[in-house]
Write an enzyme that holds these catalytic residues in place. Structure first.
Site, short mmCIF file in Angstrom:
data_model
loop_
_atom_site.label_atom_id
_atom_site.label_comp_id
_atom_site.label_asym_id
_atom_site.label_seq_id
_atom_site.Cartn_x
_atom_site.Cartn_y
_atom_site.Cartn_z
CB SER A 24 -3.64 36.30 -36.94
OG SER A 24 -3.98 36.17 -38.30
CG ASP A 27 -3.60 28.03 -44.59
OD1 ASP A 27 -2.71 27.40 -45.18
OD2 ASP A 27 -3.84 29.24 -44.81
CD GLU A 62 2.19 27.14 -46.55
OE1 GLU A 62 2.26 28.23 -45.93
OE2 GLU A 62 1.15 26.74 -47.10
CB SER A 118 -0.98 29.08 -55.21
OG SER A 118 -0.13 29.25 -54.10
CB VAL A 178 -4.36 39.32 -59.70
CG1 VAL A 178 -4.68 40.80 -59.55
CG2 VAL A 178 -5.61 38.54 -60.11
CB ALA A 189 -2.43 43.43 -57.03
CB THR A 210 -6.16 35.62 -50.92
OG1 THR A 210 -4.73 35.56 -50.87
CG2 THR A 210 -6.59 36.99 -51.44
N GLY A 211 -5.44 33.55 -48.53
CA GLY A 211 -5.27 32.17 -48.08
C GLY A 211 -6.23 31.83 -46.96
CG ASP A 212 -5.86 33.92 -43.46
OD1 ASP A 212 -5.20 32.93 -43.13
OD2 ASP A 212 -5.42 35.08 -43.43
#
Length: 306
Positions: free
Chosen positions: A10, A111, A147, A181, A220, A222, A227-229
């Protein structure tokens, strides 16, 4: 040696998600890299309202045919991320397989974006395509816990379960599996996420060896997007530089993420002001400002070999 990456993801107008999150880090970290980008979704993500267009499978095919007609379809890596369309995903697999026939050494980094925290955020009919077509074509995959569980049909509640899940994913095709994660218990306490990785490779004498690692990553308070990309792009870069050392590749990758997030949250809190939660705009990844850390990150998080 020069390398070329085709990244199909994307794209966002503002902020860093998908190809916006991958392009700058890939190009500044590996200055011999050239990266080509096929943007499948155009939108403004991470905000209350988002707009944009979605590239169809037919439009993807037209673009790829243009690449072939100009004889610039020689790639060393393919990187893919988020998509919502089954026919588009099928077309991506077809392209990867064609590129691998042209270059059997091509590495496909996937991913498999399906969801998180127990919920899918893509249509359910994408799951069998990922499981039966995409993952078998991939060399490196970066699922989160949810996943990985979806792809294997196995739940993870312990490190032993995670190792079994990674071995199942290996049996489906990929030589390298990184669970980015998980909610598995960390020996450092509940303020840490656990990431795990497994790499199978053949040594010079023909022996198959496996390296498996665990990393405990500070949480964190927030919500970030992209971040995964960034993780998948950096894992591509660092496994290119350390192809036989998953421990080092993951330490470098996670340390880049750590530095970018730390710089982002520090900035966001300063701009938001005391006792106020930062807005999505303030939490956009400080990517350009983290150039030095992307190029040569100080390792702040170490991996444990299992």
């Amino acid at each position: 040696m020069d390398c070329r990456v085709l990244s199909v993801q994307s794209h966002v107008v503002r902020g860093y998600v998908g190809n916006k999150s991958a392009s700058f880090p890939l190009q500044v970290r590996l200055n011999t890299y050239d990266a080509d980008y096929l943007n499948e979704v155009f939108l403004l993500l991470g905000y209350e309202h988002w707009k944009g267009q979605v590239l169809t499978a037919d439009e993807l095919q037209v673009l790829y045919e243009g690449i072939k007609l100009n004889n610039v379809n020689q790639y060393d890596y393919v990187l893919t991320g988020y998509t919502r369309d089954d026919s588009f995903l099928d077309m991506v697999v077809d392209i990867v397989q064609e590129l691998k026939r042209a270059n059997p050494n091509l590495v496909y980094v996937c991913d498999p974006v399906l969801g998180d925290n127990g919920a899918m955020y893509v249509p359910e009919n994408l799951l069998p395509i990922y499981r039966d077509k995409v993952v078998p074509a991939a060399d490196i995959i970066t699922p989160n816990q949810f996943e990985a569980e979806l792809l294997t049909g196995r739940n993870m509640s312990s490190e032993k379960d995670a190792v079994e899940v990674m071995n199942l994913l290996h049996s489906m095709g990929p030589d390298t599996v990184v669970i980015t994660s998980s909610e598995l218990p960390s020996p450092l306490g509940d303020q840490y996420l656990v990431a795990l990785g497994s790499q199978k490779r053949v040594t010079a004498d023909g022996t198959m060896v496996t390296q498996q690692i665990r990393m405990d990553i500070p949480r964190v308070d927030a919500v970030f997007v992209g971040t995964g990309d960034l993780f998948a792009a950096m894992l591509l870069a660092w496994t290119h530089l350390h192809p036989n050392d998953l421990k080092m590749a993951c330490e470098k990758t996670v340390s880049v993420i750590y530095h970018v997030i730390k710089r982002t949250i520090t900035y966001a809190k300063e701009v938001a002001g005391p006792n106020r939660r930062p807005s999505p705009a303030q939490l956009e990844l400080r990517m350009v400002q983290s150039k030095a850390d992307i190029e040569d990150p100080a390792i702040v998080l170490n991996a444990l070999v299992l």
